[in-house]
Design an enzyme around this catalytic site. Structure first.
Site, PDB file in Angstrom:
ATOM      1  CB  THR A   1      12.870 -15.609   4.744  1.00  0.00           C
ATOM      2  OG1 THR A   1      13.568 -14.610   3.999  1.00  0.00           O
ATOM      3  CG2 THR A   1      12.818 -16.898   3.944  1.00  0.00           C
TER       4      THR A   1
ATOM      5  CG  ASP B   1      10.598  -4.785   0.549  1.00  0.00           C
ATOM      6  OD1 ASP B   1      11.392  -5.723   0.336  1.00  0.00           O
ATOM      7  OD2 ASP B   1       9.404  -4.819   0.207  1.00  0.00           O
TER       8      ASP B   1
ATOM      9  CE1 TYR C   1       4.654  -9.520   1.589  1.00  0.00           C
ATOM     10  CE2 TYR C   1       3.500  -8.889   3.597  1.00  0.00           C
ATOM     11  CZ  TYR C   1       4.673  -9.088   2.899  1.00  0.00           C
ATOM     12  OH  TYR C   1       5.871  -8.859   3.523  1.00  0.00           O
TER      13      TYR C   1
END
Length: 388
Positions: A35, A174, A224
């Site tokens: 998200t 992250d 990804y």
């Protein structure tokens, strides 16, 4: 740990004159997956495991990197005036990319450094070993050179390094989680605005257990970037019907009312996950605040199903771990965490059931997959710090 790191540094770089020791955590995302680059909400927390660095200026124009996790690579040397991506530089591309980003933002690193890294996060596990390394580098450079950028700036510059230097189109979650960690708290972050709040994690009588598939993967080589492109395609189509800037702005009902504009079923499924996962995350944080840990666990389970069926980033290894977890007594919730395609699951397990949980899930996984998973009982920790 301090003595071990200093001894290693002395063996690699001859002496320990003028060195300092720094630490930055890894992170686990409790809910809100894929998200962050879709303008949605995430709910990560920093961990007490992470990456250490012993570092000093070296009175030269060379950056000399050594990792105890990749001893076979030896010292990797990068000239300050040649900060460009080089596949042969392996892990050193991450810190080199951060230093390049710092220089691009006016923080002139005019002297080389000797840096030894050691991480106790499993590499490629989905616990942000790369973001931890990036944030750690931004932090140690700030401390060694007396720069004044903030912890949030560290997250931004680290993300920039991973996007533009390494070539992984990750969102900011992250790096944000590694830089902004606070012990005992997760971070409820709106990735669209970077507004956030700390949310205390009260897991009375429960533990967070990480299970690592031990399947090797590389983000840059995975799907990804493809998933991100698929979401961007979906957004472009939805924008013909609604004045939105990101998928994170949509409720489930709004999405359902206009989803047919996305004719490709696969693209539609990707967008559905981004929208529904964002709303799940908002509801999960509300449940945690209300001490409804049962609902929080249920939403974790729903998250994994969506990542498996709509976003298709789980795979046999992650699904095996999660399905096995769901069968165990005392499991509140279980899901994959991180980018997927391997990596880890996050599980909330009642204290008295943790040992049995690990034994049972380990047995099921090894029988089906053919090799062992690894398990870690983790604590929620702070952001970067100076140790010496």
């Amino acid at each position: 740990m301090k003595e071990k790191l200093l001894l290693e540094f002395e063996q690699v770089f001859d002496n320990t004159n003028d060195v300092h020791i720094f630490f930055a955590p890894g992170r686990v995302n409790l809910i809100g997956e894929h998200t962050d680059y879709n303008g949605g909400h995430v709910f990560p927390c920093a961990l007490t495991i992470g990456t250490y660095a012993v570092a000093r200026k070296n009175n030269s124009n060379e950056l000399r990197f050594f990792s105890m996790n990749f001893r076979e690579l030896g010292i990797i040397t990068v000239a300050l005036e040649q900060l460009v991506y080089d596949k042969a530089n392996d892990f050193a591309n991450y810190p080199a990319g951060v230093i390049k980003a710092l220089k691009d933002h006016g923080y002139e690193v005019k002297e080389g450094m000797d840096i030894l890294y050691y991480g106790n996060i499993p590499n490629g596990s989905g616990l942000s070993s790369s973001a931890s390394l990036e944030v750690l580098t931004a932090y140690l450079v700030r401390e060694l050179f007396g720069f004044s950028y903030s912890f949030l700036d560290m997250a931004k510059y680290s993300k920039e390094a991973e996007n533009q230097f390494v070539g992984v189109n990750c969102g900011i979650m992250d790096q944000f989680a590694c830089a902004m960690g606070k012990a005992g708290n997760a971070m409820f972050l709106d990735t669209n605005t970077l507004e956030f709040e700390y949310a205390p994690i009260h897991l009375n009588g429960m533990k967070i257990v990480i299970a690592n598939t031990n399947k090797k993967r590389g983000l840059g080589d995975s799907k990804y970037n493809q998933r991100r492109a698929e979401c961007e395609r979906a957004l472009t189509l939805l924008q013909t019907k609604l004045p939105i800037a990101s998928l994170g702005e949509l409720t489930e009902a709004q999405f359902e009312s206009v989803k047919d504009v996305i004719e490709d079923e696969e693209i539609r499924k990707r967008a559905k996950h981004a929208v529904y996962e964002n709303q799940r995350t908002i509801r999960a944080v509300k449940a945690l605040k209300e001490n409804n840990i049962g609902l929080f666990g249920h939403l974790m389970n729903e998250s994994h199903i969506s990542l498996r069926d709509d976003y298709e980033v789980t795979g046999e290894e992650l699904d095996t771990l999660v399905l096995a977890a769901w069968e165990q007594n005392g499991v509140i919730g279980a899901r994959m965490t991180g980018a997927g395609f391997g990596g880890c699951t996050v599980n909330i397990v009642e204290n008295e059931k943790v040992k049995e949980f690990i034994e049972n899930v380990e047995g099921i996984y090894k029988e089906k997959i053919g090799y062992a998973a690894s398990f870690y009982i983790v604590e929620v920790g702070d952001g970067p710090k100076t140790i010496l």
